[in-house]
Structure formats: structure tokens, C-alpha cells
Design a protein around this motif. Structure first.
Motif, PDB file in Angstrom:
ATOM      1  N   LEU A 150       0.818  -1.225   0.000  1.00  0.00           N
ATOM      2  CA  LEU A 150       0.000   0.000   0.000  1.00  0.00           C
ATOM      3  C   LEU A 150       0.849   1.272   0.000  1.00  0.00           C
ATOM      4  CD1 LEU A 150      -3.102  -0.785   2.258  1.00  0.00           C
ATOM      5  CD2 LEU A 150      -2.851  -0.962  -0.214  1.00  0.00           C
ATOM      6  N   ALA A 151       2.164   1.125  -0.132  1.00  0.00           N
ATOM      7  CA  ALA A 151       3.008   2.309  -0.361  1.00  0.00           C
ATOM      8  C   ALA A 151       2.855   2.776  -1.807  1.00  0.00           C
ATOM      9  CB  ALA A 151       4.470   1.957  -0.092  1.00  0.00           C
ATOM     10  N   LYS A 152       2.473   1.848  -2.672  1.00  0.00           N
ATOM     11  CA  LYS A 152       2.437   2.121  -4.114  1.00  0.00           C
ATOM     12  C   LYS A 152       1.058   2.536  -4.597  1.00  0.00           C
ATOM     13  CE  LYS A 152       6.716   0.586  -4.552  1.00  0.00           C
ATOM     14  NZ  LYS A 152       7.845   1.444  -4.924  1.00  0.00           N
ATOM     15  N   PHE A 153       0.038   2.144  -3.885  1.00  0.00           N
ATOM     16  CA  PHE A 153      -1.337   2.555  -4.174  1.00  0.00           C
ATOM     17  C   PHE A 153      -2.071   2.535  -2.849  1.00  0.00           C
ATOM     18  CE2 PHE A 153      -1.083  -2.013  -4.524  1.00  0.00           C
ATOM     19  CZ  PHE A 153      -2.210  -2.484  -3.867  1.00  0.00           C
ATOM     20  N   THR A 154      -3.240   3.158  -2.787  1.00  0.00           N
ATOM     21  CA  THR A 154      -3.961   3.102  -1.518  1.00  0.00           C
ATOM     22  C   THR A 154      -5.307   2.435  -1.732  1.00  0.00           C
ATOM     23  OG1 THR A 154      -4.636   4.359   0.428  1.00  0.00           O
ATOM     24  CG2 THR A 154      -5.028   5.389  -1.726  1.00  0.00           C
ATOM     25  N   LEU A 155      -6.079   2.329  -0.671  1.00  0.00           N
ATOM     26  CA  LEU A 155      -7.437   1.800  -0.745  1.00  0.00           C
ATOM     27  C   LEU A 155      -8.325   2.784  -0.005  1.00  0.00           C
ATOM     28  CD1 LEU A 155      -6.746  -1.929   0.222  1.00  0.00           C
ATOM     29  CD2 LEU A 155      -7.306  -1.063  -2.068  1.00  0.00           C
ATOM     30  N   PRO A 156      -9.613   2.820  -0.343  1.00  0.00           N
ATOM     31  CA  PRO A 156     -10.502   3.689   0.424  1.00  0.00           C
ATOM     32  C   PRO A 156     -10.401   3.346   1.907  1.00  0.00           C
ATOM     33  CG  PRO A 156     -11.651   2.690  -1.440  1.00  0.00           C
ATOM     34  CD  PRO A 156     -10.297   2.064  -1.397  1.00  0.00           C
ATOM     35  N   PHE A 157     -10.335   4.354   2.755  1.00  0.00           N
ATOM     36  CA  PHE A 157     -10.265   4.244   4.223  1.00  0.00           C
ATOM     37  C   PHE A 157      -8.866   3.884   4.750  1.00  0.00           C
ATOM     38  CE2 PHE A 157     -14.466   2.874   2.733  1.00  0.00           C
ATOM     39  CZ  PHE A 157     -15.220   3.947   3.193  1.00  0.00           C
ATOM     40  N   PHE A 158      -7.901   3.693   3.855  1.00  0.00           N
ATOM     41  CA  PHE A 158      -6.536   3.374   4.287  1.00  0.00           C
ATOM     42  C   PHE A 158      -5.566   4.525   4.001  1.00  0.00           C
ATOM     43  CE2 PHE A 158      -8.135  -0.961   4.313  1.00  0.00           C
ATOM     44  CZ  PHE A 158      -7.459  -1.540   5.371  1.00  0.00           C
ATOM     45  N   SER A 159      -6.088   5.729   3.801  1.00  0.00           N
ATOM     46  CA  SER A 159      -5.227   6.835   3.367  1.00  0.00           C
ATOM     47  C   SER A 159      -4.071   7.096   4.346  1.00  0.00           C
ATOM     48  CB  SER A 159      -6.051   8.116   3.191  1.00  0.00           C
ATOM     49  OG  SER A 159      -6.712   8.407   4.405  1.00  0.00           O
ATOM     50  N   ALA A 160      -4.378   7.148   5.643  1.00  0.00           N
ATOM     51  CA  ALA A 160      -3.337   7.481   6.633  1.00  0.00           C
ATOM     52  C   ALA A 160      -2.253   6.404   6.640  1.00  0.00           C
ATOM     53  CB  ALA A 160      -3.952   7.610   8.021  1.00  0.00           C
ATOM     54  N   ILE A 250       2.345 -10.497  -8.795  1.00  0.00           N
ATOM     55  CA  ILE A 250       1.078 -10.006  -9.376  1.00  0.00           C
ATOM     56  C   ILE A 250       0.734  -8.639  -8.779  1.00  0.00           C
ATOM     57  CG2 ILE A 250      -1.405 -10.455  -9.659  1.00  0.00           C
ATOM     58  CD1 ILE A 250      -0.802 -13.431  -9.475  1.00  0.00           C
ATOM     59  N   VAL A 251       0.776  -8.557  -7.448  1.00  0.00           N
ATOM     60  CA  VAL A 251       0.412  -7.279  -6.804  1.00  0.00           C
ATOM     61  C   VAL A 251       1.405  -6.189  -7.198  1.00  0.00           C
ATOM     62  CG1 VAL A 251       0.084  -6.093  -4.590  1.00  0.00           C
ATOM     63  CG2 VAL A 251      -0.763  -8.426  -4.887  1.00  0.00           C
ATOM     64  N   ARG A 252       2.662  -6.566  -7.289  1.00  0.00           N
ATOM     65  CA  ARG A 252       3.684  -5.593  -7.684  1.00  0.00           C
ATOM     66  C   ARG A 252       3.390  -5.053  -9.094  1.00  0.00           C
ATOM     67  NH1 ARG A 252      10.165  -6.687  -7.320  1.00  0.00           N
ATOM     68  NH2 ARG A 252      10.717  -4.513  -7.163  1.00  0.00           N
ATOM     69  N   SER A 253       3.009  -5.939 -10.006  1.00  0.00           N
ATOM     70  CA  SER A 253       2.719  -5.514 -11.378  1.00  0.00           C
ATOM     71  C   SER A 253       1.446  -4.676 -11.425  1.00  0.00           C
ATOM     72  CB  SER A 253       2.539  -6.732 -12.297  1.00  0.00           C
ATOM     73  OG  SER A 253       3.650  -7.569 -12.170  1.00  0.00           O
ATOM     74  N   VAL A 254       0.420  -5.119 -10.681  1.00  0.00           N
ATOM     75  CA  VAL A 254      -0.845  -4.358 -10.660  1.00  0.00           C
ATOM     76  C   VAL A 254      -0.594  -2.955 -10.101  1.00  0.00           C
ATOM     77  CG1 VAL A 254      -3.132  -4.229  -9.569  1.00  0.00           C
ATOM     78  CG2 VAL A 254      -2.339  -6.382 -10.564  1.00  0.00           C
ATOM     79  N   PRO A 262      -4.425   5.809 -13.604  1.00  0.00           N
ATOM     80  CA  PRO A 262      -5.304   6.010 -12.445  1.00  0.00           C
ATOM     81  C   PRO A 262      -6.742   5.538 -12.680  1.00  0.00           C
ATOM     82  CG  PRO A 262      -3.972   7.949 -12.831  1.00  0.00           C
ATOM     83  CD  PRO A 262      -3.719   7.033 -13.978  1.00  0.00           C
ATOM     84  N   TRP A 263      -7.224   5.578 -13.905  1.00  0.00           N
ATOM     85  CA  TRP A 263      -8.592   5.106 -14.170  1.00  0.00           C
ATOM     86  C   TRP A 263      -8.701   3.598 -13.896  1.00  0.00           C
ATOM     87  CZ3 TRP A 263      -8.738   1.207 -17.673  1.00  0.00           C
ATOM     88  CH2 TRP A 263      -7.714   1.154 -18.608  1.00  0.00           C
ATOM     89  N   PHE A 264      -7.602   2.892 -14.121  1.00  0.00           N
ATOM     90  CA  PHE A 264      -7.589   1.445 -13.853  1.00  0.00           C
ATOM     91  C   PHE A 264      -7.690   1.206 -12.344  1.00  0.00           C
ATOM     92  CE2 PHE A 264      -5.125  -2.520 -13.048  1.00  0.00           C
ATOM     93  CZ  PHE A 264      -5.976  -3.407 -13.686  1.00  0.00           C
ATOM     94  N   PHE A 265      -6.991   2.079 -11.604  1.00  0.00           N
ATOM     95  CA  PHE A 265      -7.058   2.024 -10.131  1.00  0.00           C
ATOM     96  C   PHE A 265      -8.520   2.175  -9.684  1.00  0.00           C
ATOM     97  CE2 PHE A 265      -7.382   4.580  -6.264  1.00  0.00           C
ATOM     98  CZ  PHE A 265      -6.770   3.742  -5.349  1.00  0.00           C
ATOM     99  N   ASP A 266      -9.217   3.203 -10.241  1.00  0.00           N
ATOM    100  CA  ASP A 266     -10.624   3.431  -9.879  1.00  0.00           C
ATOM    101  C   ASP A 266     -11.456   2.179 -10.146  1.00  0.00           C
ATOM    102  OD1 ASP A 266      -9.867   5.946  -9.294  1.00  0.00           O
ATOM    103  OD2 ASP A 266     -11.137   6.961 -10.765  1.00  0.00           O
ATOM    104  N   LEU A 267     -11.199   1.602 -11.323  1.00  0.00           N
ATOM    105  CA  LEU A 267     -11.962   0.424 -11.743  1.00  0.00           C
ATOM    106  C   LEU A 267     -11.791  -0.727 -10.750  1.00  0.00           C
ATOM    107  CD1 LEU A 267     -13.496  -0.103 -14.507  1.00  0.00           C
ATOM    108  CD2 LEU A 267     -11.485  -1.439 -15.144  1.00  0.00           C
ATOM    109  N   VAL A 268     -10.546  -0.924 -10.320  1.00  0.00           N
ATOM    110  CA  VAL A 268     -10.239  -2.066  -9.450  1.00  0.00           C
ATOM    111  C   VAL A 268     -10.776  -1.865  -8.027  1.00  0.00           C
ATOM    112  CG1 VAL A 268      -8.362  -3.410  -8.399  1.00  0.00           C
ATOM    113  CG2 VAL A 268      -8.196  -2.706 -10.779  1.00  0.00           C
TER     114      VAL A 268
END
Ligand SMILES: NC(=O)c1ccc[n+]([C@@H]2O[C@H](COP(=O)([O-])OP(=O)(O)OC[C@H]3O[C@@H](n4cnc5c(N)ncnc54)[C@H](OP(=O)(O)O)[C@@H]3O)[C@@H](O)[C@H]2O)c1
Length: 279
Positions: A150-160, A250-254, A262-268
């Protein structure tokens, strides 16, 4: 003599924070199996004693430093204990950390500052002081921080949480280049969902009903791993240092694709934000 893909680890000394459970404890055991002596830190003394006993059964030495990584003087205490007990330290793994889930609008400043104090400032303080001592002693070393995928992308509610992990990742990358001339390696570790006490703690802090689960509701089995697997990857990195430790290609590539698109991020991840009005 135990050699891990190059570097000899036998008789090396590692300091590990957050070593009373999960990834820190598993790494301590794995390092002892590789022939290393260990300085263990966390707040729960009884749990540290258990890890230390396992290390002694493996024929290696363990010292314990009990307290929060945010305690005044904790950095110096850990480094001094290694110096006094073993005459030096070779590796430092700043691993102590936690997370919680909170929407940005419901987060208060104090909990935001607290998570940065533990996850980022305390690990940075330890790594920086360790680097200063290695430089002044003209000794090589290896400094690591436990970041996250989660250093490379975040998730809703995990911003901090993600922000603290991204900060660790950036500091490691810069320090790696700055310290190369002193023969000091720096690496960040990027676990995916790992079956530790992490989600128990997170659920409690987030006020969730399920306070005992070891994996989050959103995790697919395919992306869940054991702390031992992370520990083995860390020890491989000590043998053959590299910038980042990953245990899921897999997660590293994603993560790379989500950064580029970023639109792909939204989709996922959009699905995850839906229906979450509890936080
Ligand atoms: N589990 C995952 O899915 C996952 C994924 C990516 C990254 N990570 C990272 O992995 C690292 C280790 O977490 P884990 O998964 O192994 O969870 P864990 O089992 O909950 O371990 C966390 C460790 O940190 C210690 N700790 C927490 N706050 C501390 C403080 N203020 N001072 C000293 N020690 C403290 C805890 O010990 P005490 O309570 O005894 O102090 C415990 O030993 C964390 O940095 C976490 O962000 C975890």
C-alpha cells in the motif's frame, strides 16, 4: 557458516522493532536460523521473551528492549544494547507498525499524527541514527523498513496508513543512493495481506464489529500470505541486497499499472468504497 546467496550472515547482528508478533517475530526466527544474533523490541515483554526463547533454542543469542518505538531515547537504547551485548550491529529492520481504517472526513489530527509517529518517524529516527553510527565506525550495514504494497497505491479508508508506508518507501529509496558510498544497503519491504495480528489491531482501532479476524473482509485467498514467507524473503534480501522486497509479483505488477493508469485504479478498487457507510 551460513551463506545466503552471497553475503555471509553467520554471527551478524540484527535489531528488529515490532518483534513480538507477526512479520517481526518470524523475521527474528528466520535470522536466527541463518546464524544471526538478534535484538528484539516491542511493548509486550512476555511475547518478546517467547521469541527470545525460540532464538536461544536455535543456538543464537537474543536481547530484549521493551518499550514503544516512540519512547524518548528508544533508538539510542536499542543501538546501545546491540553494541554492549554483541559489540556491534550489522542490520536494522524497522518493522513496528499498525494500521486503521477511517474515512478522510472522519479522521482526527491526533490519530493521524500518532500513526505517523509510530510507522514513519520512529522508523526513520532509528534508521538515520543507525546510519550515522555505521558511517562514523566505517562499517558496512543493511537498513530496512517494513513498508507495504500500500506504499504504491492506496485503498478507500486506508489513506493514513498508506501515506506512512509511502513515506517510508521514498526515504528508503533516497537513502539507498545517499548511503551507497559508505557500503550501507537500504531496502524497503512490501508485504501484501499477511496473516498476523495486524487486522485484529486495525479492527479494534477502527471500531469494527469483528475484532478477531486475521485477514480483512476484502482479501482474496490468492493474495494472503504467512509472515514466515515474508521473513524468508527478507533474509534472502540480506544475502543479496536489493532495493525492494516483494512477495507477490502479481500485486507488484498491478501496483505499477495502477500508478500509470489512475482510471484502472478506480476500476479495481471502486467496489470497496461502495456500501461502506459505517466508517
Ligand atoms: N499484516 C499485513 O497484512 C501487512 C501488510 C503490509 C505491511 N505490514 C507491515 O508489517 C509490519 C508488521 O506488522 P504485522 O503484520 O506483523 O502485524 P502485528 O502482528 O500486529 O505486528 C506488529 C508489531 O509491531 C509492534 N508495535 C506496534 N506498535 C508499536 C510501538 N509503538 N512500539 C513498538 N512496537 C510496536 C507490535 O508489538 P507490541 O504490540 O508488543 O508493541 C508487534 O510486534 C507493520 O509495519 C505493518 O504495517 C503488514
Amino acid at each position: 557458516m551460513v551463506r545466503f546467496m552471497g553475503r555471509v550472515l553467520t554471527d551478524q547482528v540484527i535489531i528488529i522493532t515490532g518483534a513480538s508478533s507477526g512479520i517481526g517475530a518470524a523475521t527474528a526466527i528466520q535470522c536466527a536460523k541463518a546464524g544471526m544474533d538478534v535484538v528484539l523490541n516491542a511493548r509486550r515483554a512476555d511475547r518478546l521473551e517467547q521469541v527470545a526463547a525460540q532464538i536461544c533454542e536455535l543456538g543464537r543469542h537474543a536481547k530484549i528492549v521493551v518499550g514503544s518505538v516512540t519512547d524518548e531515547g528508544m533508538t539510542e537504547q536499542m543501538l546501545d544494547v546491540a553494541q554492549d551485548a554483541f559489540g556491534r550491529f550489522d542490520v536494522v529492520f524497522a518493522n513496528a507498525g499498525y494500521g486503521f481504517e477511517r474515512s478522510v472526513v472522519q479522521m482526527d489530527d491526533q490519530e493521524l499524527r500518532q500513526i505517523f509517529d509510530v510507522n514513519f518517524f520512529a522508523s526513520f529516527d532509528l534508521i538515520r541514527e543507525a546510519a550515522k553510527r555505521l558511517i562514523s565506525d566505517e562499517r558496512p550495514g543493511h537498513l530496512l523498513m517494513c513498508s507495504s504494497c500500500l506504499a504504491k497505491f492506496t485503498l478507500p479508508f486506508f489513506s493514513a496508513y498508506s501515506a506512512t508506508k509511502a513515506a517510508q518507501n521514498h526515504f528508503c529509496r533516497a537513502m539507498r543512493l545517499e548511503l551507497a558510498r559508505y557500503n550501507i544497503e537500504v531496502s524497503s519491504v512490501h508485504p501484501i495481506t499477511t496473516t498476523t495480528e495486524f487486522f485484529e489491531v486495525s479492527n479494534q482501532l477502527s471500531g469494527k464489529a469483528d475484532k478477531t479476524s486475521t485477514v480483512p473482509d476484502h482479501a482474496s485467498k490468492m493474495f494472503v500470505q504467512t509472515p514466515e514467507r515474508v521473513a524468508r524473503a527478507i533474509v534472502r534480501c540480506l544475502g543479496k541486497p536489493r532495493p525492494e522486497v516483494w512477495t507477490s509479483h502479481i500485486v507488484r505488477s498491478v501496483a505499477g499499472v495502477m500508478t500509470a493508469f489512475p482510471w484502472f485504479f478506480d476500476l479495481v478498487v471502486r467496489k470497496q468504497a461502495k456500501g461502506r457507510r459505517d466508517l
